[in-house]
Design a protein around this motif. Sequence first.
Motif, short mmCIF file in Angstrom:
data_model
loop_
_atom_site.label_atom_id
_atom_site.label_comp_id
_atom_site.label_asym_id
_atom_site.label_seq_id
_atom_site.Cartn_x
_atom_site.Cartn_y
_atom_site.Cartn_z
N PHE A 1 43.79 41.11 30.19
CA PHE A 1 42.45 41.65 29.92
C PHE A 1 42.17 42.74 30.94
CE2 PHE A 1 37.88 41.78 30.46
CZ PHE A 1 37.36 41.63 29.19
N ALA A 2 42.00 43.97 30.48
CA ALA A 2 41.70 45.10 31.37
C ALA A 2 42.69 45.17 32.53
CB ALA A 2 40.26 45.00 31.88
N GLY A 3 43.94 44.90 32.23
CA GLY A 3 44.98 45.02 33.25
C GLY A 3 45.12 43.82 34.16
N VAL A 4 44.36 42.77 33.90
CA VAL A 4 44.42 41.56 34.73
C VAL A 4 44.91 40.41 33.85
CG1 VAL A 4 43.10 39.95 36.16
CG2 VAL A 4 42.47 42.38 36.11
N HIS A 5 45.86 39.62 34.41
CA HIS A 5 46.34 38.48 33.64
C HIS A 5 45.51 37.25 33.92
CE1 HIS A 5 49.00 35.92 31.35
NE2 HIS A 5 49.00 35.07 32.36
N PHE A 6 45.02 36.62 32.86
CA PHE A 6 44.28 35.35 32.95
C PHE A 6 45.17 34.26 32.34
CE2 PHE A 6 39.85 36.63 33.98
CZ PHE A 6 39.98 38.01 33.90
N LYS A 7 45.33 33.15 33.05
CA LYS A 7 46.20 32.08 32.52
C LYS A 7 45.58 31.42 31.30
CE LYS A 7 45.62 29.95 36.46
NZ LYS A 7 45.63 29.02 37.61
N ASN A 8 44.25 31.48 31.23
CA ASN A 8 43.53 31.07 30.02
C ASN A 8 42.25 31.89 29.98
OD1 ASN A 8 41.10 29.50 30.95
ND2 ASN A 8 42.67 28.26 31.94
N PRO A 9 41.58 31.96 28.82
CA PRO A 9 40.46 32.91 28.72
C PRO A 9 39.12 32.35 29.16
CG PRO A 9 40.88 31.95 26.58
CD PRO A 9 41.89 31.34 27.52
N ILE A 10 39.09 31.16 29.75
CA ILE A 10 37.80 30.52 30.03
C ILE A 10 37.36 30.78 31.47
CG2 ILE A 10 36.54 28.33 30.07
CD1 ILE A 10 37.35 29.42 27.25
N VAL A 11 36.18 31.39 31.56
CA VAL A 11 35.64 31.83 32.85
C VAL A 11 34.19 31.34 32.97
CG1 VAL A 11 35.00 33.87 34.21
CG2 VAL A 11 37.08 33.91 32.80
N PRO A 12 33.86 30.52 33.98
CA PRO A 12 32.45 30.18 34.18
C PRO A 12 31.64 31.45 34.42
CG PRO A 12 33.84 28.69 35.43
CD PRO A 12 34.74 29.79 34.91
N ALA A 13 30.47 31.51 33.79
CA ALA A 13 29.66 32.74 33.83
C ALA A 13 28.89 32.85 35.13
CB ALA A 13 28.70 32.75 32.64
N SER A 14 28.70 34.08 35.52
CA SER A 14 27.94 34.37 36.73
C SER A 14 26.57 33.70 36.71
CB SER A 14 27.75 35.88 36.84
OG SER A 14 26.97 36.19 37.96
N GLY A 15 26.23 33.10 37.84
CA GLY A 15 24.92 32.48 37.96
C GLY A 15 24.86 31.03 37.56
N THR A 16 25.96 30.53 37.03
CA THR A 16 25.97 29.11 36.63
C THR A 16 26.95 28.30 37.45
OG1 THR A 16 27.72 29.39 34.98
CG2 THR A 16 25.46 29.76 34.24
N PHE A 17 27.65 28.97 38.36
CA PHE A 17 28.80 28.33 39.00
C PHE A 17 28.87 28.65 40.49
CE2 PHE A 17 33.51 27.42 39.05
CZ PHE A 17 33.49 26.24 38.32
N GLY A 18 27.78 29.19 41.05
CA GLY A 18 27.76 29.55 42.47
C GLY A 18 28.97 30.39 42.83
N TYR A 19 29.61 30.00 43.93
CA TYR A 19 30.88 30.64 44.31
C TYR A 19 32.04 29.67 44.08
CZ TYR A 19 27.96 34.22 46.43
OH TYR A 19 27.05 35.22 46.63
N GLY A 20 31.81 28.72 43.19
CA GLY A 20 32.90 27.84 42.77
C GLY A 20 33.08 26.56 43.56
N GLU B 1 32.23 56.49 29.80
CA GLU B 1 32.21 56.79 31.24
C GLU B 1 33.29 56.05 32.01
OE1 GLU B 1 30.77 59.19 32.62
OE2 GLU B 1 29.32 59.77 31.08
N GLY B 2 34.21 55.43 31.29
CA GLY B 2 35.37 54.87 31.97
C GLY B 2 35.36 53.38 32.24
N ALA B 3 34.44 52.65 31.61
CA ALA B 3 34.47 51.20 31.77
C ALA B 3 35.78 50.65 31.22
CB ALA B 3 33.29 50.56 31.05
N ASP B 4 36.35 49.65 31.92
CA ASP B 4 37.59 49.04 31.45
C ASP B 4 37.34 47.93 30.44
OD1 ASP B 4 39.59 50.35 33.30
OD2 ASP B 4 38.14 49.55 34.74
N ALA B 5 36.12 47.39 30.46
CA ALA B 5 35.77 46.29 29.56
C ALA B 5 34.26 46.14 29.53
CB ALA B 5 36.39 44.98 30.05
#
Lengths: 305, 259
Positions: free
Chosen positions: A11-30, A185-189
Amino acid sequence: MTDMTRLGIDFAGVHFKNPIVPASGTFGYGKEFEEFYPLSELGGISVKGTTGSRRNGNLPPRIAETPSGMLNSVGLQNPGIDHFIAEELPYLKTKDTVVIANIAGSDADEYRTIAEKLDKTDVDMIEVNISCPNVKAGGAAFGVSCDGAAQITKIVRSATKKPVMMKLSPNVTSIADIAKACEAEGADAVSLINTLLGMRIDIRTGRPVLHNNVGGLSGPAVFPVAVRMVWQVANAVNIPVCGMGGVSSWEDAVEIMMAGASLVQVGAAIFNDPMTPVKITEGLSEYCRTKDIMLKDIVGAVKPW
Amino acid sequence: MKYTQGIYPIIRKKAVAAEIYDMTISCPDVAAAAMCGQFVNIKVDGFMLRRPISICGIDKEKGTLRIIFEVRGKGTKALSQLSEGQLVDIVAPLGGRGFELLEKDKKAVIIGGGIGNPPMLPIAQHYGKNAVVISGFRNASAVILQQDFKESGAETILCTDDGSAGRKGFVTDALADCLKKEKPDIIYACGPSVMLKRIIEQAKNAGVRCQVSLEERMGCGVGGCLVCVCRTIRDGEEYYAHVCKDGPVFEAEEVLFDD
């Protein structure tokens, strides 16, 4: 341990082992969620929205339950970008998951400054919040017009070589037009949707339930809106789309991916069940195994009438 | 383990006052980790947000937690309709900071207002005869836990707003009387913010340390979503602390109240 061999996404040049990402603001800093599972189970983490300096955010109450959802008005409480880079990022980078810095500013200079600071770090990706509905002088003002979205994209783009993902507001007339302005304007995603602006009033007191009067609606209530907008945006741009908004199960993840999302963020569902991201990943793995497919094959696979 | 998410059986449930329920959950791993002043975040089927409820009893030998909650809306109503033998999904024990317990021979005054009484029971059990428990309720029909507090060995003072049980008046009147007689080593309080605000003033004037347990509308319960803030002073600056992770217990001098 989930078999993730079928779940990998570039995704946008970055490999994710799976597509599931906790959304900002719901997961603190993990860190808080390591009590439940290793962070390496996650495709990535989009951390709490970070601004140029420390913010206290809004007064409470900041949350209200709604039918099949919730309103929040945190107001970007965070310790500031320098704290994030010095104290949170090094730890997160040891966790074998993609680290997405989520940033917000109250003016263009603040976005630029934060992006320049992050460019010098080993953060994997920058998600640019131009859609926070809870800060008067901030984010959302840029995200509701093509010109504003283009302006911030251009500034962040010129400040960093990191992959840049613009987080879009659903509180607009045509989200596809905003996405196209970001792409130009050059956004990758792009990632979408942020919360829908809402309000509840306590009829006994006549007071809004949230101290900020209004707040962002999330949860299953907004999921059909998210699917629709992801579908419209995915059809309008050639950059990848990260979908979110009420995703609560692996079936929801499949649905929003069929609409065109190649990455999926999970937010409010985590409050109901902190295990949700891991359960979704397990469900996706089983789905792919049963159908004998690679997960990326379903991205945009909807067959419209 | 600091906290976990799990599904556990309810082994006892009963109504203890008007719309107030007493529930015991068998959860040995959670009970083993639980500390005085912490809470559980309970999932209620059909509702988006969990309900945070303070822990009223920790039995590490039997592996149980006891909670007492008031029906405040549809979610707690649904929770009150669960019966013994049914399962509940909890995230617990939560709260980065519980009540700090001094040596058992210190003198403590423990004050609970209404549904703020349940988290005070383990404190009373710790200090026993060296504690004075002041419980306040609207009226006789809302009174809970008096037998439990008596069994802890503590001296108990019951107050109701209308005088229908115990003495008529507020817990702050009873505290004023206590402070005139003897200066305790520490005061603990949980209840409505108007009550806490007054108690903090009284403690300050008497020069007695005071810890209060706060409540705020909550999301994740673990410090990830940042919604449950309360105004505090940290390093000389105003800081919006999080009840779930930085509390729920705070030192009196940290807490700021709205005017």
